[in-house]
Scaffold this motif. Structure first.
Motif, short mmCIF file in Angstrom:
data_model
loop_
_atom_site.label_atom_id
_atom_site.label_comp_id
_atom_site.label_asym_id
_atom_site.label_seq_id
_atom_site.Cartn_x
_atom_site.Cartn_y
_atom_site.Cartn_z
N ALA A 42 -13.92 29.46 -2.10
CA ALA A 42 -14.39 29.41 -3.48
C ALA A 42 -15.60 30.32 -3.70
CB ALA A 42 -14.72 27.97 -3.87
N ASP A 43 -16.28 30.72 -2.62
CA ASP A 43 -17.48 31.55 -2.75
C ASP A 43 -17.22 32.99 -2.32
OD1 ASP A 43 -17.17 31.07 -0.09
OD2 ASP A 43 -19.26 30.51 0.27
N THR A 44 -16.01 33.48 -2.54
CA THR A 44 -15.63 34.84 -2.20
C THR A 44 -14.89 35.46 -3.37
OG1 THR A 44 -15.37 34.17 0.12
CG2 THR A 44 -14.34 36.23 -0.53
N VAL A 45 -15.15 36.72 -3.63
CA VAL A 45 -14.45 37.45 -4.70
C VAL A 45 -13.25 38.15 -4.08
CG1 VAL A 45 -14.64 39.28 -6.43
CG2 VAL A 45 -16.62 37.81 -5.94
N TYR A 46 -12.04 37.81 -4.53
CA TYR A 46 -10.81 38.41 -4.04
C TYR A 46 -10.27 39.41 -5.05
CZ TYR A 46 -10.71 34.71 -0.55
OH TYR A 46 -11.03 33.88 0.48
N TYR A 47 -9.71 40.49 -4.57
CA TYR A 47 -9.03 41.44 -5.44
C TYR A 47 -7.85 42.04 -4.69
CZ TYR A 47 -12.26 44.74 -3.09
OH TYR A 47 -12.98 45.46 -2.18
N VAL B 131 -23.57 38.11 -3.45
CA VAL B 131 -24.88 38.67 -3.14
C VAL B 131 -25.92 37.67 -3.62
CG1 VAL B 131 -26.46 40.59 -3.54
CG2 VAL B 131 -24.00 41.02 -3.38
N GLY B 132 -26.62 37.04 -2.68
CA GLY B 132 -27.60 36.03 -3.07
C GLY B 132 -26.96 34.87 -3.83
N ASN B 133 -25.77 34.48 -3.42
CA ASN B 133 -25.03 33.38 -4.05
C ASN B 133 -24.58 33.72 -5.47
OD1 ASN B 133 -23.81 30.97 -3.43
ND2 ASN B 133 -25.38 29.76 -4.45
N ASP B 134 -24.54 35.00 -5.81
CA ASP B 134 -24.15 35.45 -7.15
C ASP B 134 -22.95 36.39 -7.03
OD1 ASP B 134 -23.99 36.29 -9.78
OD2 ASP B 134 -25.91 37.35 -9.77
N PRO B 135 -21.83 36.10 -7.70
CA PRO B 135 -20.66 36.98 -7.61
C PRO B 135 -20.78 38.25 -8.45
CG PRO B 135 -20.18 35.15 -9.06
CD PRO B 135 -21.55 34.89 -8.48
N LYS B 136 -21.71 38.28 -9.41
CA LYS B 136 -21.78 39.39 -10.36
C LYS B 136 -21.94 40.77 -9.71
CE LYS B 136 -23.72 40.83 -14.73
NZ LYS B 136 -24.61 40.54 -15.82
N PRO B 137 -22.85 40.97 -8.74
CA PRO B 137 -22.96 42.31 -8.14
C PRO B 137 -21.66 42.78 -7.47
CG PRO B 137 -24.88 40.99 -7.58
CD PRO B 137 -23.91 40.07 -8.25
N ALA B 138 -20.97 41.87 -6.78
CA ALA B 138 -19.72 42.24 -6.12
C ALA B 138 -18.66 42.58 -7.17
CB ALA B 138 -19.23 41.09 -5.23
#
Length: 168
Positions: free
Chosen positions: A12-17, A99-106
């Motif tokens: 849940a804490d990973t951005v998948y594409y 990045v720092g518990n934030d998905p926005k930068p990724a």
């Protein structure tokens, strides 16, 4: 993510594409963003090449040229990490960490730098395919049966996949 997910170890804490690559009309270029971790597999789920940190770009990003089974045309001598698929369809799947518990930068890095488009021999600049948004009410049922060459007609019996998709 829940038990119906097709991922084996989704977090849940990973951005998948990911993207499907139709190689039947020629090679495809993937511009992999920095900071990714992933792989490209053929439709038998056999490994083609690692991308991102475990791949040849070592997490710095780079251009990958994925070549299908039947392609016999020219290939560039530099500028791409070249890999051949044993099927005419391949799956590009990658992930990026928060990045720092934030998905926005990724997410911004992926949106800004990830591109998938057909390879044009001799061309230096390519425009990424424009992606049309899927309407909110859209849904479809996907039925696939593919042989190693990506052809439905000569697929072995039992190699059939059905998946229903609805936009959340």
């Amino acid at each position: 993510m829940d038990s119906r997910s097709l991922f084996l170890t989704a977090n849940a804490d990973t951005v998948y594409y990911m993207s499907g690559l139709d190689l039947s009309k020629g090679p495809m270029v993937i511009e992999q963003p920095s900071g990714g971790i992933g792989t490209i597999n053929d439709m038998w789920f056999s490994w083609i090449i690692n991308i991102g940190a475990p791949g040849p770009d070592r997490g710095l990003g780079g251009k990958y040229l994925i070549v299908g089974l039947d392609y016999e045309g020219p290939l560039p001598e530099g500028g791409y990490f070249i890999a051949r698929s044993k099927t005419n369809f391949a799956l590009y799947a990658s992930r990026a960490n928060l990045v720092g518990n934030d998905p926005k930068p990724a997410v911004e890095n992926i949106k800004r730098n990830m591109k998938v488009y057909p390879y044009q021999p001799g061309a230096f600049l390519h425009a990424a395919r424009s992606v049309q948004p899927v309407p909110r009410e859209a849904s479809f049922r996907l039925h696939t049966r593919c042989s190693p060459r990506g052809r439905v007609s000569d697929a072995p019996k039992g190699h059939f996949h059905e998946q229903e998709w609805r936009r959340p």
